[in-house]
Design an enzyme around this catalytic site. Structure first.
Site, PDB file in Angstrom:
ATOM      1  N   SER A 195       0.861  -1.185   0.000  1.00 41.29           N
ATOM      2  CA  SER A 195       0.000   0.000   0.000  1.00 41.29           C
ATOM      3  C   SER A 195       0.889   1.224   0.000  1.00 41.29           C
ATOM      4  CB  SER A 195      -0.898  -0.005   1.243  1.00 41.29           C
ATOM      5  OG  SER A 195      -1.506   1.256   1.446  1.00 41.29           O
ATOM      6  N   TYR A 208      -2.709  -0.889  10.199  1.00 42.89           N
ATOM      7  CA  TYR A 208      -2.590  -1.226   8.781  1.00 42.89           C
ATOM      8  C   TYR A 208      -1.213  -0.848   8.245  1.00 42.89           C
ATOM      9  CZ  TYR A 208      -3.960  -1.385   3.825  1.00 42.89           C
ATOM     10  OH  TYR A 208      -4.046  -1.669   2.484  1.00 42.89           O
TER      11      TYR A 208
END
Length: 648
Positions: A195, A208
């Site tokens: 990401s 995350y």
């Protein structure tokens, strides 16, 4: 003069850094040239073997679309790993049973991983396929600030799925891939879903982000380790994409905030912070911001599977925000990047308005029935602030634009003693300034509140009207006339003060000669002094007090520098100030930085400490440190409160 050792070291380090960089660049391009010659000499005739792609996280989003798109392409055989049986059944029902196979596999379950490995091995034998690509896609997001979580279970789960899940899948399948990877002209490949958050940390998303940073680091090592075996490892860095994880972000953020410990929520501004979060994201929706579709990432993954090995990059930024904002944040100096993130990517806690040290933060009035009393005080023009806590309710004077205005704290106490007369020692009263007493008296009368007596008017035109709350506490309205009235009204307008406006807190003392020096030692500055010959007795009828038989020995108005609330000290001679047992009902609270030091100062000034510092739960402020001392024995309590010293 010889050079400083530090300067020499800096020059030496820079020279070494430059040398290493130049050697590395030269080695890279030399190897690339020789490798290209070798690659051109290979027989790159089309490989007729069927290629197997195994994808995790195929319940929805990237994984689901990729599995379906690969199936439609007829180029690959697909093994889709899903978390739920429902998704497994749906995928199997949509295929011909030859090129798309779906099985349940929780990437956090060792048992599921082992079953998946056996299934993949059998599938490779039965379908005569070689393992070409592993797409480690399974992932979850549980947003929120680290301080919101009372344990690390959320982080453990996030790492278990997003990072260790990729490790488990890869470790199980790598032996199968190594069997044939060297025989594939363009090699095998492992595509790891990272990401933009894996290269540039974002606030309120550390769970995350941490897992994706781990994916990035592991992928870099794995890429070097597997290169000799003709396996490429690629990191995928999508920005904000229109997926379910993105859609659920705000809901999950607010859910985790709601679960945060109360003390932490208070630091963030309580419900106001949640409202601020909703407002920001609602604003984004209204502004018409459209996120890229998941197909943008899926198409990129398809290209990575089919493109020549020589063209594969070690990582890919996907999405406009990835290529621009996050790429810039990744490259900028940390201090600059942090400034940008703090400004645009973080919803800051709603700053709590705290009473500045050195002023009267609030005055406390005890009541037997808080709901009944609230009606009285709201009719006067005070407004409830925040929620009631443990029978306590703060009230403020309208929408004042000043930085801080003294508040009133109502405290419910069904066992409270009966209040004494206005002249009794230890009794207190609240004075509220009104621009028009007559108009306010009429307004209150229409609301069913009757004054104790008619409006009293002094020879100088000063006016007073007094009212009793349901428990006989006296609140009186005062209005100045002439030049003083004009100046006072102008000051209120200039400072955006409300009407009515909390003016002063009156305290009856037994001996002014003892009390006055105490207030001076506490930092109160005298505004005016009146002896018994200067007292305006014309105003006493407002309190049902006979001016002909009353003698008040001394009145002093004083206040702390920078404060707007005034403390008024009064000593009654006739009727004689005496204590009737209700002297500790009400209190004046001073905001201080250090409660312990403030109590020592109070003790040195002649006050008696009746409560050592201890934490007390208040509305708005939570658990704050409070100590109490009295001006006279068992009378006139003054609280010293540190609103910044909280218990969490």
């Amino acid at each position: 003069m010889s050079a400083r050792p530090g300067a020499v070291a800096t020059v030496g380090n820079f020279a070494l850094f430059t040398t290493i960089s130049l050697v590395s660049i030269s080695l890279h391009y030399f190897k690339q040239l020789t490798t290209n010659k070798t690659r051109r000499s290979r027989n790159l005739e089309g490989d007729k073997r069927k290629k197997l792609v195994i994808i995790s996280g195929c319940d929805r989003g990237f994984g689901r679309q990729l599995a379906e798109q690969l199936y439609d392409s007829t180029t690959y055989v697909v093994l889709a790993l899903t978390l739920t049986k429902e998704a497994t059944d749906q995928l199997n029902a949509s295929s011909d049973g030859k090129r798309l196979f779906a099985i349940q596999c929780d990437v956090t379950s060792e048992k599921d991983i082992e079953s998946m490995k056996k299934y993949a091995s059998n599938l490779m034998q039965e379908e005569k396929v070689v393992l070409h690509t592993i797409v480690n896609n399974a992932g979850i997001a549980d947003p929120g600030d680290f301080a919101w979580f009372s344990d690390i279970s959320v982080y453990q789960k996030g790492m278990d799925v997003n990072f260790f899940g990729q490790l488990r899948v890869t470790q199980a399948l790598l032996p199968l891939m190594l069997r044939t990877s060297k025989t594939l002209p363009e090699g095998a490949r492992i595509l790891n879903m990272s990401s933009v958050c894996g290269v540039s940390s974002t606030p309120s998303n550390s769970c995350y982000t941490a897992s994706k940073f781990a994916v990035e680091a592991w992928s870099d090592s794995l890429r070097l380790e597997l290169k000799p075996f003709n396996i490429s490892v690629v990191k995928i860095r999508p920005g904000q994409i229109d997926t379910q994880i993105q859609k659920d972000y705000v809901t999950n953020l607010l859910k985790n905030y709601a679960r945060a410990p109360t003390a932490i929520r208070e630091l963030y501004g309580g419900d106001k912070y949640g409202d601020a979060v909703k407002s920001v994201f609602d604003g984004m929706s209204i502004s018409g911001i459209v996120l890229p579709k998941a197909s943008l990432v899926v198409d990129a993954l398809m290209d990575m599977m089919s493109m020549a090995k020589s063209k594969l990059e070690p990582y890919y930024w996907i999405g406009q925000d990835a290529h621009t904002l996050f790429r810039a944040l990744h490259s900028l100096p940390t201090a600059v990047s942090d400034t940008m993130k703090g400004k645009y990517l973080k919803i800051a806690p709603v700053e709590q308005s705290l009473p500045p040290a050195g002023i009267i933060s609030h005055v406390t009035i005890r009541v037997k029935n808080i709901e009944k009393s609230l009606s009285f005080y709201t009719n006067l023009g005070l407004e409830p602030v925040d929620e009631m806590v443990d029978g306590q309710q703060f009230l403020q004077q309208g929408a004042s634009k000043s930085k801080w205005s003294t508040m009133v704290l109502l405290v419910e106490d069904i066992t409270m003693a009966k209040r004494g007369k206005s002249s009794d020692a230890g009794m207190t009263r609240l004075c509220v300034y009104s621009k028009d007493v007559d108009a306010d008296v009429k307004r209150l009368s229409d609301l069913g509140m009757q004054a104790m007596a008619s409006v009293a008017v002094s020879k100088g035109g000063q006016k007073i009207a007094a009212f009793c709350d349901p428990d006989n506490f006296v609140v009186y309205l005062i209005q100045f006339s002439g030049i003083i009235g004009f100046m006072f009204r102008s000051m209120l307008d200039l400072k955006n003060r409300c009407d009515p406006y909390l003016f002063h807190w009156t305290i009856n003392v037994s001996d002014a000669k003892v009390a006055l020096p105490i207030f001076e030692a506490l930092g109160f500055k005298t505004l005016s002094d009146q002896n018994k010959d200067q007292v305006i007795y014309d105003l006493l009828p407002a309190f049902n007090v006979d001016p002909e038989t009353t003698v008040i020995d001394h009145i002093r108005l004083c206040k702390k520098p920078g404060d707007t609330m005034v403390a008024t000290l009064m000593e009654w001679v006739t009727p004689k100030s005496s204590k009737g047992g209700a002297e500790l009902l009400n209190s004046l609270t001073l905001s201080v930085t250090d409660v312990y030091a403030a109590l020592e100062q109070a003790k040195d000034a002649g006050m008696t400490i009746i409560q050592q510092p201890e934490y007390r739960r208040m509305p708005i402020f939570g658990e704050v440190l409070v100590g109490i001392a009295v001006v006279e024995e068992n009378s006139n309590p003054i609280e010293f409160c540190s609103f910044t010293n909280k218990k969490y």
